[in-house]
Design an enzyme around this catalytic site. Structure first.
Site, PDB file in Angstrom:
ATOM      1  N   LYS A   4       0.853  -1.187   0.000  1.00  0.00           N
ATOM      2  CA  LYS A   4       0.000   0.000   0.000  1.00  0.00           C
ATOM      3  C   LYS A   4       0.892   1.242   0.000  1.00  0.00           C
ATOM      4  O   LYS A   4       1.775   1.381   0.859  1.00  0.00           O
ATOM      5  CB  LYS A   4      -0.865  -0.015   1.266  1.00  0.00           C
ATOM      6  CG  LYS A   4      -2.329   0.257   1.018  1.00  0.00           C
ATOM      7  CD  LYS A   4      -3.118   0.026   2.285  1.00  0.00           C
ATOM      8  CE  LYS A   4      -4.513   0.567   2.159  1.00  0.00           C
ATOM      9  NZ  LYS A   4      -5.239   0.495   3.421  1.00  0.00           N
TER      10      LYS A   4
HETATM   11  O1  G3P Z   1      -7.810   1.257   5.229  1.00  0.00           O
HETATM   12  C1  G3P Z   1      -8.175   2.443   4.617  1.00  0.00           C
HETATM   13  C2  G3P Z   1      -9.571   2.886   4.948  1.00  0.00           C
HETATM   14  O2  G3P Z   1     -10.481   1.867   4.673  1.00  0.00           O
HETATM   15  C3  G3P Z   1      -9.726   3.525   6.300  1.00  0.00           C
HETATM   16  O3  G3P Z   1     -11.041   3.697   6.668  1.00  0.00           O
HETATM   17  O4  G3P Z   1     -12.720   4.135   8.400  1.00  0.00           O
HETATM   18  O5  G3P Z   1     -10.355   4.851   8.788  1.00  0.00           O
HETATM   19  O6  G3P Z   1     -11.788   6.034   7.132  1.00  0.00           O
HETATM   20  P1  G3P Z   1     -11.494   4.752   7.815  1.00  0.00           P
END
Ligand code: G3P
Length: 222
Positions: free
Chosen positions: A90
């Protein structure tokens, strides 16, 4: 129709090994995405938790570092790629990140460009050769911007030019995000285990099961 002809894949956005094992046992985990926040929450060392996840899940498992230069990201990425065959590196969107994506892609290492918040960023990620791009729908909704509309734009653009980069709808907060992403034809939706859990249930299903069970037992007791 999905833009690559595949049905929507379900990834878990989690480093919770027990939850991943649970849903993988049900056959619903096509892959996993992690980030430094999720690794911190797991309470384990990154390498250990990724090794555990890669034993459970044969699909792509995204691993994220925290380097700021392309050189650092490339070094990290090459190291992560040695941990398991299904590791995807990533990389954050940005100039250094895109240099790293080009270099890693040239070596056959799969990449997932993260922290994508606009279609212009998604164009650059695809042109740099990213395997996956992760637009964050929930964080856009949080600032009053329609996250799902971004998925629609990216899907249209990739389809226009037959880009091979796959869209991972990320920062998913609810089942509505999952449904709308699938309606658009996004390749993958990565979601917290809590969202996948909720996808199984509907109050009318629960009510119906209860009633049918009662009637089944009553008829059986005749
Ligand atoms: O892993 C990346 C993303 O899915 C993070 O999500 O919920 O922290 O905005 P969030």
């Amino acid at each position: 129709m999905p833009i690559r002809g595949d049905f929507v894949k379900i990834f878990l956005d989690s480093a919770d090994v027990e939850k991943i094992r649970h849903f993988a046992g049900l056959g619903f985990v096509d892959g996993v995405t992690t980030n430094p926040t999720l690794i911190l929450k797991s309470g384990k060392k990154q390498k250990d938790v990724i090794a555990e996840i890669c034993k459970i899940v044969s699909g792509p498992v995204s691993v994220e570092g925290a380097e700021e230069t392309a050189e650092g990201m490339i070094k990290d990425g090459k190291e992560f790629a040695k941990w398991a065959k299904n590791v995807v590196v990533k990389i954050p969107m940005g100039k250094e990140g895109m240099k790293a994506v080009r270099a890693l892609s040239a070596e056959g290492i799969k990449t997932n460009v993260t922290l994508v918040f606009s279609a212009s960023q998604a164009i650059l990620a695809a042109k740099a050769g990213a395997t996956y791009v992760s637009p964050f729908v929930g964080r856009l909704d949080d600032i009053n911007v329609d996250g799902i509309e971004l998925i629609r734009q990216i899907a249209q653009i990739y389809k226009n030019y037959n880009f091979q980069t796959q869209i991972i709808v990320a920062s998913v907060r609810n089942e509505k995000h999952v449904i709308e992403a699938a309606q658009i034809g996004a390749h993958i939706v990565t979601m917290p285990p809590e969202v996948l859990e909720k996808m199984f249930y509907h109050p009318l299903t629960e009510k119906g099961i209860k009633k049918f069970l009662e009637d089944y037992l009553a008829a059986k007791a005749r």
